[in-house]
Design a protein around this motif. Structure first.
Motif, PDB file in Angstrom:
ATOM      1  N   ASN A   1       0.814  -1.214   0.000  1.00 25.78           N
ATOM      2  CA  ASN A   1       0.000   0.000   0.000  1.00 25.78           C
ATOM      3  C   ASN A   1       0.851   1.271   0.000  1.00 25.78           C
ATOM      4  N   VAL A   2       0.742   2.049  -1.071  1.00 25.88           N
ATOM      5  CA  VAL A   2       1.422   3.349  -1.140  1.00 25.88           C
ATOM      6  C   VAL A   2       0.415   4.465  -1.375  1.00 25.88           C
ATOM      7  N   ILE A   3      -0.875   4.171  -1.183  1.00 21.75           N
ATOM      8  CA  ILE A   3      -1.893   5.165  -1.524  1.00 21.75           C
ATOM      9  C   ILE A   3      -1.790   6.407  -0.654  1.00 21.75           C
ATOM     10  N   HIS A   4      -1.401   6.248   0.616  1.00 23.41           N
ATOM     11  CA  HIS A   4      -1.276   7.421   1.499  1.00 23.41           C
ATOM     12  C   HIS A   4      -0.208   8.385   0.976  1.00 23.41           C
ATOM     13  N   GLU A   5       0.987   7.839   0.679  1.00 24.08           N
ATOM     14  CA  GLU A   5       2.078   8.677   0.208  1.00 24.08           C
ATOM     15  C   GLU A   5       1.785   9.271  -1.166  1.00 24.08           C
ATOM     16  N   LEU A   6       1.203   8.461  -2.030  1.00 19.54           N
ATOM     17  CA  LEU A   6       0.927   8.927  -3.387  1.00 19.54           C
ATOM     18  C   LEU A   6      -0.086  10.064  -3.382  1.00 19.54           C
ATOM     19  N   VAL A   7      -1.168   9.895  -2.637  1.00 18.89           N
ATOM     20  CA  VAL A   7      -2.194  10.941  -2.585  1.00 18.89           C
ATOM     21  C   VAL A   7      -1.648  12.199  -1.924  1.00 18.89           C
ATOM     22  N   ALA A  36      -5.739  11.184  -9.242  1.00 17.95           N
ATOM     23  CA  ALA A  36      -5.824  12.304 -10.177  1.00 17.95           C
ATOM     24  C   ALA A  36      -6.659  13.418  -9.575  1.00 17.95           C
ATOM     25  N   VAL A  37      -6.315  14.644  -9.939  1.00 13.40           N
ATOM     26  CA  VAL A  37      -7.078  15.837  -9.575  1.00 13.40           C
ATOM     27  C   VAL A  37      -7.571  16.477 -10.864  1.00 13.40           C
ATOM     28  N   SER A  38      -8.871  16.748 -10.913  1.00 12.69           N
ATOM     29  CA  SER A  38      -9.428  17.394 -12.100  1.00 12.69           C
ATOM     30  C   SER A  38     -10.199  18.640 -11.706  1.00 12.69           C
ATOM     31  N   GLU A  39     -10.052  19.678 -12.518  1.00 14.09           N
ATOM     32  CA  GLU A  39     -10.788  20.925 -12.331  1.00 14.09           C
ATOM     33  C   GLU A  39     -11.603  21.192 -13.592  1.00 14.09           C
ATOM     34  N   VAL A  40     -12.908  21.404 -13.415  1.00 13.77           N
ATOM     35  CA  VAL A  40     -13.790  21.634 -14.548  1.00 13.77           C
ATOM     36  C   VAL A  40     -14.560  22.932 -14.356  1.00 13.77           C
ATOM     37  N   VAL A  41     -15.134  23.427 -15.455  1.00 15.62           N
ATOM     38  CA  VAL A  41     -16.087  24.526 -15.392  1.00 15.62           C
ATOM     39  C   VAL A  41     -17.333  24.084 -16.143  1.00 15.62           C
ATOM     40  N   VAL A  42     -18.497  24.330 -15.546  1.00 12.53           N
ATOM     41  CA  VAL A  42     -19.779  23.895 -16.098  1.00 12.53           C
ATOM     42  C   VAL A  42     -20.645  25.115 -16.381  1.00 12.53           C
ATOM     43  N   ASP A  43     -21.227  25.150 -17.574  1.00 16.87           N
ATOM     44  CA  ASP A  43     -22.203  26.184 -17.912  1.00 16.87           C
ATOM     45  C   ASP A  43     -23.566  25.677 -17.443  1.00 16.87           C
ATOM     46  N   THR A  44     -24.121  26.290 -16.415  1.00 14.21           N
ATOM     47  CA  THR A  44     -25.365  25.788 -15.822  1.00 14.21           C
ATOM     48  C   THR A  44     -26.599  26.062 -16.682  1.00 14.21           C
ATOM     49  N   LEU A  45     -26.436  26.859 -17.742  1.00 15.77           N
ATOM     50  CA  LEU A  45     -27.571  27.121 -18.628  1.00 15.77           C
ATOM     51  C   LEU A  45     -27.648  26.133 -19.791  1.00 15.77           C
ATOM     52  N   THR A  46     -26.502  25.581 -20.194  1.00 16.88           N
ATOM     53  CA  THR A  46     -26.479  24.676 -21.351  1.00 16.88           C
ATOM     54  C   THR A  46     -26.070  23.256 -20.994  1.00 16.88           C
ATOM     55  N   GLY A  47     -25.448  23.081 -19.836  1.00 16.84           N
ATOM     56  CA  GLY A  47     -24.940  21.766 -19.466  1.00 16.84           C
ATOM     57  C   GLY A  47     -23.589  21.454 -20.078  1.00 16.84           C
ATOM     58  N   GLU A  48     -23.040  22.389 -20.837  1.00 13.13           N
ATOM     59  CA  GLU A  48     -21.702  22.179 -21.397  1.00 13.13           C
ATOM     60  C   GLU A  48     -20.657  22.309 -20.287  1.00 13.13           C
ATOM     61  N   TRP A  49     -19.516  21.654 -20.484  1.00 13.70           N
ATOM     62  CA  TRP A  49     -18.459  21.713 -19.476  1.00 13.70           C
ATOM     63  C   TRP A  49     -17.106  21.616 -20.163  1.00 13.70           C
ATOM     64  N   LYS A  50     -16.078  21.954 -19.441  1.00 15.86           N
ATOM     65  CA  LYS A  50     -14.724  21.863 -19.977  1.00 15.86           C
ATOM     66  C   LYS A  50     -13.768  21.465 -18.864  1.00 15.86           C
ATOM     67  N   LEU A  51     -12.863  20.564 -19.201  1.00 14.98           N
ATOM     68  CA  LEU A  51     -11.808  20.179 -18.264  1.00 14.98           C
ATOM     69  C   LEU A  51     -10.678  21.196 -18.383  1.00 14.98           C
ATOM     70  N   LEU A  52     -10.461  21.951 -17.316  1.00 21.10           N
ATOM     71  CA  LEU A  52      -9.469  23.025 -17.333  1.00 21.10           C
ATOM     72  C   LEU A  52      -8.068  22.523 -17.048  1.00 21.10           C
ATOM     73  N   ARG A  53      -7.974  21.593 -16.099  1.00 20.69           N
ATOM     74  CA  ARG A  53      -6.654  21.103 -15.708  1.00 20.69           C
ATOM     75  C   ARG A  53      -6.798  19.708 -15.106  1.00 20.69           C
ATOM     76  N   ALA A  54      -5.840  18.859 -15.406  1.00 18.95           N
ATOM     77  CA  ALA A  54      -5.818  17.525 -14.817  1.00 18.95           C
ATOM     78  C   ALA A  54      -4.403  17.200 -14.372  1.00 18.95           C
ATOM     79  N   ASP A  55      -4.275  16.730 -13.150  1.00 21.32           N
ATOM     80  CA  ASP A  55      -3.002  16.284 -12.590  1.00 21.32           C
ATOM     81  C   ASP A  55      -3.134  14.798 -12.262  1.00 21.32           C
ATOM     82  N   ALA A  56      -2.272  13.984 -12.816  1.00 25.04           N
ATOM     83  CA  ALA A  56      -2.331  12.545 -12.547  1.00 25.04           C
ATOM     84  C   ALA A  56      -0.977  12.045 -12.067  1.00 25.04           C
ATOM     85  N   LEU A  57      -1.011  11.200 -11.064  1.00 23.66           N
ATOM     86  CA  LEU A  57       0.195  10.574 -10.521  1.00 23.66           C
ATOM     87  C   LEU A  57      -0.058   9.076 -10.494  1.00 23.66           C
TER      88      LEU A  57
END
Length: 779
Positions: free
Chosen positions: A408-414, A623-644
Motif C-alpha cells: 500500500n502506497v496510496i497514502h504517500e501517493l495521494v 488524479a485531480v481534475s478541475e472543470v467549469v460547467v455552464d449551468t444554462l447549457t450543461g456544457e463543461w470543460k476540463l481546465l486542468r488535470a493532474d495525474a500521478l
C-alpha cells in the motif's frame, strides 16, 4: 574487472530497461508503413465476405429468401448455419454464442448468413437483399428489466464479510440510493477483420486482428471440425483493441475461415464501422442500488450494494467482468462489513465483453459515488472522507475477498499529489469563483485508484516466448502477447536486450503466431508485459548463461564474473564484442536459441466462496481534475488535470506516461460523452462516429500534468515494474466527480446531485434542475 576497473563500471552503468524509448513501430506508424491485417498483400483469388444481420431483437426465423442475395452482382456464394462443418459456437467460456443464428435471433445485428463476393462493396450490398420472415418474441433491453425478470447469463454472485445487515442497522448515519453507469464502445481505429487462407491437407492460416490468437485457433478449428494443429493464427499488430478483440474477434475469424474452407479460396472479412458496432459487444453498463452506514467522521461501517450489468444475449466474459467488479468495489478503501451482490442480466442486445478495466471501473465508481455523498452530507471535503477510509499499512489492510494489501502506497501517493496539485489552495479559489459567478460554476475532485493485477482466472496467468540469437549477433524474439499500440513489443525487446547486454536496435520482435508459441493467454488484464516480459527474460537468460559458460571457458575467469552490457561481453579483464562471442559460440556448437516460460506465482481463487489471492499485486494512482460547467447549457470543460501513477520501476517511462494519458482521456469519454442508445425496437442507434461521441483533441485539457510515482514493486515482477494498461482508466473518476462538485455548488453543496454516467449535457442539466428544486424547498 581489469586493473583500471573500467569494464565493470561500464557494465554497471549500462541498462536497456527503465529508459524512455520510442515505440518499436513509431516510425512505421508515422510513415504509414506499418502493416495491419487489411494491408497484407492479397493472395490471388481472394474473395470478400460480409454478414447478413438480424433486424429484430428477439424472434424465431420462420423463413429466409436468399435468392436475391445469390443473384446480386459479384456474389460467389451464400453460406448459412448448415454450411458450418463443425461446431456453431464462438463463446469463450460458455458455449451459448452461435457463429450464425440457427432458427432464432436474439439481438438486432446478429449474423444470420455469410455473403462471399468478388469485392467488399458487392458483398455488403448483397447482404442487405435477403428477405427474412420473423415471428417476434418479447425482448428484454435493459439490465433493470433483466434483474426484475431474473434473466441472467450466469448465476448471480455474492461476496460477504462480517455482518453488513447488523452493522448497517447500528450505524449512526446512512446513505442509500441508485446509480446508472452506461457502457462504452471500444472504438478501435482498425475494425474487426480476418483474412483466411486455406492450405494443404486442411490447413488454414488466419491473419486476424485479435488480442487472443490461441482462442481464435480453437474457435476456427472447432468450427471447421479440425484439430488445432491444422490452424495457424497470426497477428503482427492491431490498430487498437481495448478488450473488444479479446473474445469477439472469434466471430469474424470463424466466418472467414468457414467461407475459405468451403470455397477453397482465400476470404477476407472486414467489418464496416456500422456493422462492427451493431454486431460486437461493448463495456457493460451497470445499474446499482446501494446502502452504506457510516460514523460521524465519515468512516464506513457497513456497505451493501446490488449491481446488475447488461450482459447481452450470451455469457461471453460477463461472469469474469462481474467478478472483477465485485473485487474492485472497495477500490482503495477498507470495508469491514460488506454484502456485495452482482448479476449479469441477459438482454436482447449485443453480447457485452471485455473493455479496458474489465469490470474494475464499474465496481470502483460505485464506492466513489457513495463517498462523495457522505462528504456532502457531513459538509466535509470529499478528499478527507476518502483519506479516512483508506486501507491501512498493517491494520485494516485485508480486502473483502481475503487478500492482504501488503504494497500500500496510496497514502504517500495521494499526499504527494495533493501537494503538487495545490489542491487546498485551488479548492478555496474555486469556492470564491463560484460565489461570484451565477452561471459558470467550477468543480474540483481528487480520486484514488487501487487496481489488482492478474487474470482472475488463475490458469490464464502464464506465458511463453522464443528468443533466437543469430550468428551475426542480431536477436529475434517471439512471444504470446499481441501488440495493439500499447508497446508490449517495445518493452519485451528492452527486456531481452537488457538480459543479453545489447542495444535494443539489435533486437526484433516478430508477429504473434500460434505455430511459434502455443496455448497463449489473451493480451488483457494488464498482464501483457508482466507475463510475456518474464517469459522472454527466461529464454534470454538461458542463452546468456550458455554464452557466459562458453566465454569463461574460452577466455578464462569465473562464469559468475562474466558481464553482458553495451554490446560487449566483459570476461577476465577483456572486452569481447557480443557478435564476436556469438560467432565463436556457434562454431563451438553452443545452442543460441531458447524457449522461455513464466507462470505468476502465489495466486489462488475460489469462485464459490469468492475468496483467495486473485491478484499478484496492486497498482495505485490518483488524479485531480478541475472543470467549469455552464449551468444554462450543461456544457463543461476540463481546465486542468493532474495525474500521478504508480508504474513501479517503469520499464519505459515514455510509453507508460503515454498509456496513462490515453487511459485518462478514454475513461473521461466513458463517463461524460460516450452514450450508447438503443431505440424501442432494440436497435443500437449510436453505431457510427456521427452518432457516438468519443473525446477529441479539443476535449483534452490544456494543462495536463502526468507523472509517474517513484516506487518499486514489492513483488518479483519484470524488473519490479507494474502494469499500466487498465488502472489509469479509473483516474478520470476525478472528472466525473469534479462535474458533480460544480453542480452541487448551485445549491450551496447542500444537495447530492443525482448524476448518472455518462454525464452528458442533458444529464448535467437534469441534475442541476434537481439541485435547484431541492435547495429551493430547503430554503
Amino acid at each position: 574487472m581489469n586493473d583500471a576497473g573500467a569494464p565493470a563500471f561500464k557494465a554497471a552503468a549500462w541498462s536497456a530497461v527503465g529508459r524512455a524509448r520510442p515505440h518499436e513501430s513509431a516510425t512505421l506508424h508515422v510513415l504509414g508503413q506499418a502493416t495491419y491485417t487489411d494491408d497484407i498483400a492479397e493472395t490471388a483469388g481472394t474473395l470478400h465476405a460480409a454478414l447478413g444481420l438480424s433486424a429484430k431483437p428477439h424472434a424465431n426465423i420462420l423463413g429466409i429468401d436468399l435468392a436475391p442475395v445469390r443473384a446480386a452482382r459479384g456474389v460467389v456464394s451464400v453460406l448459412t448455419v448448415k454450411d458450418i462443418p463443425g461446431t456453431n459456437d464462438c463463446g469463450p467460456i460458455i458455449h451459448d454464442d452461435p457463429i450464425l443464428a440457427d432458427g432464432k435471433v436474439e439481438y438486432v445485428g446478429q449474423p444470420i448468413f455469410i455473403v462471399v463476393a468478388d469485392t467488399h462493396d458487392n458483398a455488403r450490398r448483397a447482404a442487405r437483399l435477403a428477405k427474412v420472415e420473423y415471428e417476434e418474441l418479447p425482448a428484454i433491453l435493459t439490465p433493470q428489466e433483466a434483474h426484475a425478470a431474473k434473466s441472467y447469463v450466469v448465476p448471480p454472485m455474492r461476496l460477504a464479510r462480517g455482518d453488513a445487515e447488523t452493522a448497517f442497522a447500528n450505524a449512526p448515519h446512512k446513505v442509500a440510493g441508485k446509480l446508472y453507469v452506461g457502457g462504452q464502445e471500444q472504438f478501435y481505429l482498425e475494425g474487426q477483420i480476418a483474412y483466411a487462407i486455406p492450405g494443404e491437407d486442411n490447413g488454414m492460416l488466419v491473419q486476424c486482428s485479435t488480442q487472443h490468437p490461441s482462442e481464435m485457433q480453437h474457435v476456427v478449428a472447432h468450427a471447421l471440425g479440425l484439430h488445432s494443429h491444422h490452424v495457424v493464427v497470426e497477428c503482427r499488430r492491431m490498430g487498437g483493441g481495448f478488450g473488444g478483440k479479446e473474445s469477439q474477434s472469434a466471430l469474424w475469424a470463424a466466418a472467414a475461415a468457414i467461407a475459405a474452407a468451403k470455397l477453397k479460396r482465400p476470404v477476407k472479412l472486414r467489418a464496416d464501422r456500422d456493422d462492427d458496432m451493431l454486431v460486437t459487444g461493448k463495456r457493460h453498463c451497470f445499474y446499482y442500488e446501494y446502502e452504506v452506514g457510516y460514523d460521524a467522521s465519515g468512516r464506513i461501517l457497513a456497505a451493501k450494494v446490488d449491481m446488475v450489468s447488461r450482459a447481452g444475449f450470451s455469457a461471453d466474459l460477463s461472469g469474469p467482468v462481474a467478478t472483477r467488479a465485485v473485487c474492485h468495489y472497495d477500490n482503495a478503501y477498507y470495508l469491514s462489513d460488506v454484502d456485495i451482490r452482482a448479476a449479469c442480466g441477459k438482454t436482447n442486445t449485443q453480447s457485452n465483453t471485455a473493455f479496458r478495466g474489465f469490470g474494475g471501473p464499474q465496481g470502483a465508481i460505485a464506492m466513489e459515488y457513495v463517498l462523495d455523498e457522505i462528504a456532502r452530507n457531513l459538509q466535509v471535503d470529499a478528499l478527507d472522507i476518502r483519506k479516512i477510509n483508506f486501507y491501512g499499512k498493517t491494520e485494516r489492510n485485508v480486502t473483502p475477498y481475503g487478500q492482504a494489501v501488503v504494497d500500500n502506497v496510496i497514502h504517500e501517493l495521494v499526499a504527494e499529489l495533493e501537494t503538487s496539485s495545490e489542491y487546498r489552495a485551488r479548492r478555496a479559489a474555486i469556492a470564491a469563483f463560484n460565489a461570484g459567478s451565477p452561471v459558470l460554476k467550477k468543480g474540483l475532485a481528487l480520486t484514488p485508484v487501487k487496481f489488482g493485477i492478474a487474470f482472475n482466472v488463475t490458469h490464464l496467468n502464464q506465458a511463453g516466448a522464443l528468443v533466437h540469437v543469430y550468428v551475426d549477433g542480431s536477436i529475434m524474439v517471439n512471444h504470446g502477447g499481441t501488440e495493439m499500440g500499447q508497446g508490449i513489443n517495445t518493452k519485451v525487446m528492452q527486456v531481452v536486450a537488457h538480459e543479453l547486454g545489447v542495444d535494443m536496435d539489435h533486437v526484433r520482435a516478430t508477429a504473434t503466431n500460434t505455430s511459434k508459441v502455443a496455448n497463449t493467454s489473451a493480451t488483457a488484464a494488464s498482464t501483457g508485459a508482466d507475463l510475456n516480459g518474464k517469459a522472454a527474460q527466461d529464454a534470454a537468460r538461458q542463452i546468456r548463461e550458455r554464452l557466459a559458460a562458453f566465454a569463461a571457458n574460452e577466455y578464462g575467469g569465473e562464469v559468475a564474473d562474466v558481464r553482458f552490457a553495451a554490446d560487449t561481453v566483459f570476461v577476465n579483464g577483456m572486452e569481447v564484442p557480443f557478435p564476436a562471442l556469438v560467432q565463436k559460440a556457434y562454431l563451438a556448437r553452443v545452442q543460441l536459441w531458447s524457449d522461455g516460460f513464466y507462470a505468476t506465482p502465489g495466486l489462488s481463487w475460489d469462485a464459490k466462496t469468492m475468496n483467495g489471492r486473485p491478484f499478484s499485486y496492486f497498482a495505485y494512482g490518483a488524479a485531480v481534475s478541475e472543470v467549469v460547467v455552464d449551468t444554462l447549457t450543461g456544457e463543461w470543460k476540463l481546465l486542468r488535470a493532474d495525474a500521478l501513477y504508480d508504474a513501479g520501476n517503469s520499464l519505459n517511462p515514455a510509453i507508460d506516461i503515454g498509456q496513462v494519458e490515453g487511459a485518462f482521456i478514454q475513461g473521461m469519454g466513458w463517463l461524460t460523452t460516450e452514450e450508447l442508445w438503443w431505440n424501442p425496437g432494440g436497435k443500437l442507434m449510436t453505431h457510427a462516429p456521427s452518432t457516438y461521441k468519443i473525446p477529441g483533441v479539443s476535449d483534452c485539457p490544456q494543462d495536463f500534468r502526468v507523472r509517474l510515482f517513484e516506487n518499486r514493486n514489492v513483488e518479483d515482477s519484470i524488473h519490479r515494474s507494474k502494469a499500466v494498461g487498465e488502472p489509469p482508466l479509473l483516474l478520470p473518476f476525478s472528472v466525473f466527480f469534479a462535474i458533480r462538485d460544480a453542480i452541487s455548488s448551485v445549491g450551496g453543496h447542500s444537495v447530492n446531485p443525482p448524476l448518472n454516467a455518462p454525464a452528458t449535457s442533458e444529464e448535467i442539466l437534469d441534475a442541476i434542475a434537481f439541485v435547484e428544486a431541492a435547495a429551493a424547498r430547503r430554503a
